[in-house]
Design a protein around this motif. Sequence first.
Motif, mmCIF file in Angstrom:
data_model
loop_
_atom_site.group_PDB
_atom_site.id
_atom_site.type_symbol
_atom_site.label_atom_id
_atom_site.label_comp_id
_atom_site.label_asym_id
_atom_site.label_seq_id
_atom_site.Cartn_x
_atom_site.Cartn_y
_atom_site.Cartn_z
ATOM 1 N N THR A 211 0.853 -1.198 0.000
ATOM 2 C CA THR A 211 0.000 0.000 0.000
ATOM 3 C C THR A 211 0.881 1.236 0.000
ATOM 4 N N LEU A 212 0.317 2.323 -0.507
ATOM 5 C CA LEU A 212 1.021 3.612 -0.484
ATOM 6 C C LEU A 212 -0.013 4.687 -0.181
ATOM 7 N N PRO A 213 0.396 5.731 0.557
ATOM 8 C CA PRO A 213 -0.553 6.822 0.764
ATOM 9 C C PRO A 213 -0.828 7.528 -0.568
ATOM 10 N N ILE A 214 -2.093 7.888 -0.801
ATOM 11 C CA ILE A 214 -2.415 8.627 -2.030
ATOM 12 C C ILE A 214 -2.067 10.096 -1.784
ATOM 13 N N PHE A 215 -1.317 10.659 -2.701
ATOM 14 C CA PHE A 215 -0.892 12.057 -2.552
ATOM 15 C C PHE A 215 -1.944 12.982 -3.148
ATOM 16 N N ALA A 216 -2.457 12.610 -4.308
ATOM 17 C CA ALA A 216 -3.408 13.480 -5.007
ATOM 18 C C ALA A 216 -4.082 12.658 -6.086
ATOM 19 N N ARG A 217 -5.031 13.300 -6.782
ATOM 20 C CA ARG A 217 -5.644 12.661 -7.934
ATOM 21 C C ARG A 217 -5.526 13.648 -9.076
ATOM 22 N N GLU A 218 -5.033 13.149 -10.204
ATOM 23 C CA GLU A 218 -4.867 14.026 -11.359
ATOM 24 C C GLU A 218 -6.218 14.244 -12.011
ATOM 25 N N ASP A 219 -6.595 15.505 -12.228
ATOM 26 C CA ASP A 219 -7.830 15.749 -12.976
ATOM 27 C C ASP A 219 -7.481 15.769 -14.448
ATOM 28 N N ASP A 220 -8.496 15.496 -15.280
ATOM 29 C CA ASP A 220 -8.231 15.490 -16.723
ATOM 30 C C ASP A 220 -7.631 16.811 -17.178
ATOM 31 N N THR B 154 -1.946 20.142 -18.130
ATOM 32 C CA THR B 154 -0.972 21.126 -17.662
ATOM 33 C C THR B 154 0.080 20.466 -16.780
ATOM 34 N N GLY B 155 -0.108 19.154 -16.544
ATOM 35 C CA GLY B 155 0.876 18.436 -15.728
ATOM 36 C C GLY B 155 0.751 18.745 -14.247
ATOM 37 N N GLU B 156 -0.431 19.277 -13.829
ATOM 38 C CA GLU B 156 -0.579 19.603 -12.413
ATOM 39 C C GLU B 156 -1.441 18.563 -11.725
ATOM 40 N N THR B 157 -1.400 18.555 -10.415
ATOM 41 C CA THR B 157 -2.224 17.611 -9.667
ATOM 42 C C THR B 157 -2.994 18.375 -8.609
ATOM 43 N N SER B 158 -4.139 17.801 -8.199
ATOM 44 C CA SER B 158 -4.826 18.426 -7.084
ATOM 45 C C SER B 158 -4.562 17.603 -5.853
ATOM 46 N N ARG B 159 -4.099 18.240 -4.818
ATOM 47 C CA ARG B 159 -3.651 17.574 -3.607
ATOM 48 C C ARG B 159 -4.850 17.033 -2.825
ATOM 49 N N VAL B 160 -4.715 15.790 -2.324
ATOM 50 C CA VAL B 160 -5.782 15.245 -1.460
ATOM 51 C C VAL B 160 -5.382 15.522 -0.027
#
Length: 372
Positions: free
Chosen positions: A351-360, A365-371
């Motif tokens: 298992t790994l902690p989820i850092f974020a989920r990439e929105d379409d 733009t190569g960015e992620t939204s942080r969870v």
Amino acid sequence: MAIVDAALEGVIAIDKQGFIQHVNAAACEMFGYEASELIGRNLAMLMPEPDSAQHDGYIANYLRTGEKKIIGRRRTVNGRRKNGEIFAKELTVTETSLGDEGQLFVGMMRDLSAFQREKAQADELRNELSHANRLNEMGEVVETLAHDFAQPLTAIANFLAAARRLPGAAEFHAIDDLIAKAEQHTQRASDILVRLRGFIEKHSPERAPENLHCVIECALDLACLGDGHRDERIELREIDDKIVVDIDLVLIEQVLVNLLRNAAEATKDASTPKIVIETSLEKPRYVRVSVSDNGSGVDPEAAPKLFKPFASTKKRGMGLGLSLAKSIVERHGGEIGYHPADPHGAVFFFTLPIFAREDDDDRRTGETSRVD
Ligand code: ADP
């Protein structure tokens, strides 16, 4: 009452409706209230959810049915202090009747938080020690490997570069392509050694947010053992291809490559070998990656030592892959484990902690939204 007041254990007596009738000094101290703030109030205020909402129901149920679910048993339950802190306590409830006050329930309790803190510290220390021990043993092996491999790896890289520069070499695209792949793998081997050395010397891992789907795809490419073709035995089942994890890419890829290679080896004699990589969501904000195979399965005698260094059932196995994988996964805040597959074979997962989920939109733009 004086005896109760002087008791080291917290004592709280409530009536049939759950209202506090008596509370001793130890209980006041445990919960952080004055006695005057507690007398006449509902005991539920000293419990976290869901117990606080259900407590009146528990009493009513007991009075109606006479069925003792709590009374007379020593249990560990959670309490809530005035400052909101939730803590573990050991609780025994007895039933008594005191003249005009009628039926009372008396709870005797001991705060377990200090004990649990000490236990957690001791466990952590033990973990650290066993980790240090494991790393010490592995450190020596990796040091030797790194030292012995550095020179041939450099030589291979130089020969490959020279092959590319041979007159006319560029015209043979297929060969050029293969040389480029070989160079890429040589570089990767050096990277792994450098990272492993850093990991064992306890440098902090070089972490960055990575798309888990891409990590798995890369590991599948790397595990294909150099023939350039994806292994057809392998099936990928993903719950979501936009999960982002904060990882040291080279090390986590190595964990996956190790699990895939073990699975490939275990299925080499199977009539229809099958390996499945699967992702799923695990407790809040964790992703689980499992590699299952329909191979020979883990030898029951080997099972308890799977993640210990130098535990191998293979003729030429070092028995370091799973032990390193465990250290790497734990250093990333995850867990690793194994269970037998149904009807045969093995399932290794981490298992790994989820850092974020990439929105379409973010993907472009190569960015992620942080969870959070
Ligand atoms: P090595 O591959 O060098 O033996 P590992 O730490 O990767 O070291 O594996 C330790 C042992 O775990 C292996 O020798 C094997 O007995 C067992 N093992 C690992 N993966 C599997 C699998 N997929 N199926 C059956 N046994 C496995």
